[in-house]
Design an enzyme around this catalytic site. Structure first.
Site, short mmCIF file in Angstrom:
data_model
loop_
_atom_site.label_atom_id
_atom_site.label_comp_id
_atom_site.label_asym_id
_atom_site.label_seq_id
_atom_site.Cartn_x
_atom_site.Cartn_y
_atom_site.Cartn_z
N LYS A 118 36.29 54.23 23.16
CA LYS A 118 37.41 54.96 23.75
C LYS A 118 38.36 55.47 22.65
O LYS A 118 38.38 54.93 21.54
CB LYS A 118 38.20 54.04 24.69
N ARG A 175 29.92 49.55 36.20
CA ARG A 175 28.90 49.69 37.24
C ARG A 175 27.65 48.85 36.92
O ARG A 175 26.92 48.44 37.82
CB ARG A 175 28.56 51.16 37.45
#
Length: 495
Positions: A270, A344
């Site tokens: 990130k 996920r």
């Protein structure tokens, strides 16, 4: 771990303390006569008219008048906003109590139980300290005087007591979720998640199961294991089971939470700006384990299992790489094209395991899953993607009663088409358009047929930088606890 809470004493009747403020709710256009006499100039000038959001302090007599606007239109949110601020002030006052006057028939759109619950809940949240690692906090902790409710209508006492009892349990667990969510990753690791879960289990006599790395490998949970490859912190699967003493329904509820104690993005790292906020990537798991604690303490008659996948996503030589393929718990092979779409992977394994092992009637997962949901809904609502009209309706009702806002989004097949991989059964990303929806379609592949399932993307509601709605300031909100408690209350009424 030691959990700090506001430790406010709530009750009914006259405040026993000598040092307290009276709080009087004032409807627009219905000002008390004594107020008009004492502050004639301010009222004539329109400084205080009872409008929503207005307040007037009578310091001489220690009275705070709070405007609530039109009593026909008063809402949970407007009450919460007012009393969150009162709670924050209470934290700064030393040993000061409150006596809250609720006039008969003053509020026509909220029941006494709801009104008392929301006021007490909001005060407790506002008074809760977040700066628990600061030197000043350790040296000087807030001391609170008692907070009491004075009812003009004696027939409302039973309802008021019910509201207080609910608030006592719910606010404690909301603040518990906020507490652990706000701790940095070096103070709250997957091991600390185990410790906190054990505390909740002990408080409520819940069954707890913890899977360490050997059990995760045995159960072939390749998603959870792949996410934690780059970290020296080992992944966990934590399961809490609540069996009510007096079940009122045979329907089983499963709550699943994403618990990334820190998410650097892995190899798909990130940007540095605001990366420190990724300590909040475990807010879904925090909400789930604290919600089952509140449900159990309230004795709600619905069997509940709460399961959280806990890991840390870091980049090192062992970390999963873009393009790597792993095998999930349900046997699907997944091409990981972006290691920052890791939540996920964790949730997929947990959804699959819980669905097969416990066969719940209803299953919900809460996750700070996508930045796309913030682009879509901002910080005011969680996105809901659900495979069941019945569960959608129940969530809508719980959202209204709890004032934890949700917004329904589609689960159309088209949103899953771009998840096709040229080497595996599926890839973990589908591009930027509809990113929250394709993420939900990914998760749907791990839900067994026959289970009513909803995915709640809480990335926008789990924490925020400024006050809005039912959150007074920056930091973690504890979103999901109130929603799940109210959902459980509605489920216990189903046959």
């Amino acid at each position: 771990m030691k959990l700090e809470n506001s430790k406010i004493s709530f009750g009914l009747g006259r405040n026993p303390s000598k040092n307290y403020y009276k709080i009087i709710l004032v409807s627009k256009g219905l000002l008390p006569k004594e107020l008009s006499a004492k502050f004639a100039d301010q009222i004539q000038a329109g400084i205080f008219t009872g409008e929503l959001g207005q307040s007037l302090n009578d310091e001489l007599n220690k009275i705070i008048y709070i405007g609530i606007g039109d009593p026909e239109k008063i809402s949970v949110r407007s009450i919460a906003q007012q009393f969150l601020g009162i709670g924050e002030k209470l934290r700064k006052w030393e040993s000061v109590g409150l006596e809250i006057h609720l006039g008969s028939g003053l509020l026509k759109s909220l029941s006494t139980a709801t009104l008392v619950y929301q006021i007490a809940n909001s005060i407790d949240l506002g008074a809760f300290p977040l700066n628990v690692l600061a030197k000043d906090f350790k040296e000087k902790k807030s001391k609170f005087g008692p907070v009491t409710f004075l009812l003009e209508d004696s027939g409302s006492e039973k309802a008021a007591k019910a509201g207080l009892e609910k608030s006592k349990a719910v606010s404690k667990y909301i603040n518990g979720a906020r507490h652990i969510s706000h701790l940095p990753a070096n103070h709250f690791t997957p091991e600390e998640f185990v410790s906190r879960s054990k505390e909740i289990a002990k408080e409520n006599k819940l069954k707890i199961i913890v899977f360490d790395e050997p059990q995760l490998k045995k159960e072939k949970m390749g998603g959870i294991l792949s996410v934690c490859q780059g970290s020296d912190k080992k992944a966990k699967l934590i399961i809490l089971e609540y069996t009510p003493a007096k079940p009122k329904t045979k329907k089983k509820l499963a709550l699943i939470g994403k618990g990334l104690t820190f998410d650097s993005g892995g190899i798909s790292i990130k940007p540095a700006q605001d990366m420190h906020e990724m300590k909040y990537d475990m807010c879904g798991a925090a909400a789930v384990i604290h919600a089952i604690g509140a449900i159990a303490e309230l004795g709600i008659g619905v069997p509940v299992v709460a399961a959280i996948g806990v890991a840390e996503n870091m980049p090192d030589a062992a970390a999963i790489k873009p393009g790597d393929v792993y095998t999930a718990h349900n046997g699907l092979t997944i091409e990981v094209q972006n290691t920052d779409a890791e939540g996920r992977l964790v949730l997929g394994d947990v959804l699959s395991y819980i669905g097969k092992k416990y066969k719940p009637d209803y299953m919900l997962d809460l996750a700070t899953l996508t930045g796309a949901i913030i682009i879509c809904l901002g910080h005011e609502a969680a996105g809901v993607m659900c495979n069941s009209d019945k569960l959608t309706a129940l969530l809508d009702e719980a959202s209204l009663s709890s004032d934890e806002r949700t917004w329904n989004l589609p689960l159309w097949e088209e949103y899953g088409e771009e998840l096709k991989s040229d080497i595996a059964d599926m890839r973990n990303v589908a591009g930027r358009p509809g990113g929250s929806l394709s993420a939900a379609k990914f998760l749907e592949r791990f839900v067994d047929k026959g289970i009513d399932w909803a995915h709640l993307d809480i990335a926008g509601t789990a924490w925020r930088k400024k006050a809005s709605g039912t959150q007074i300031g920056n930091g973690p909100t504890g979103y999901g606890v109130r929603l799940l408690v109210d959902l459980a209350e509605k489920l216990e009424k189903l046959k």
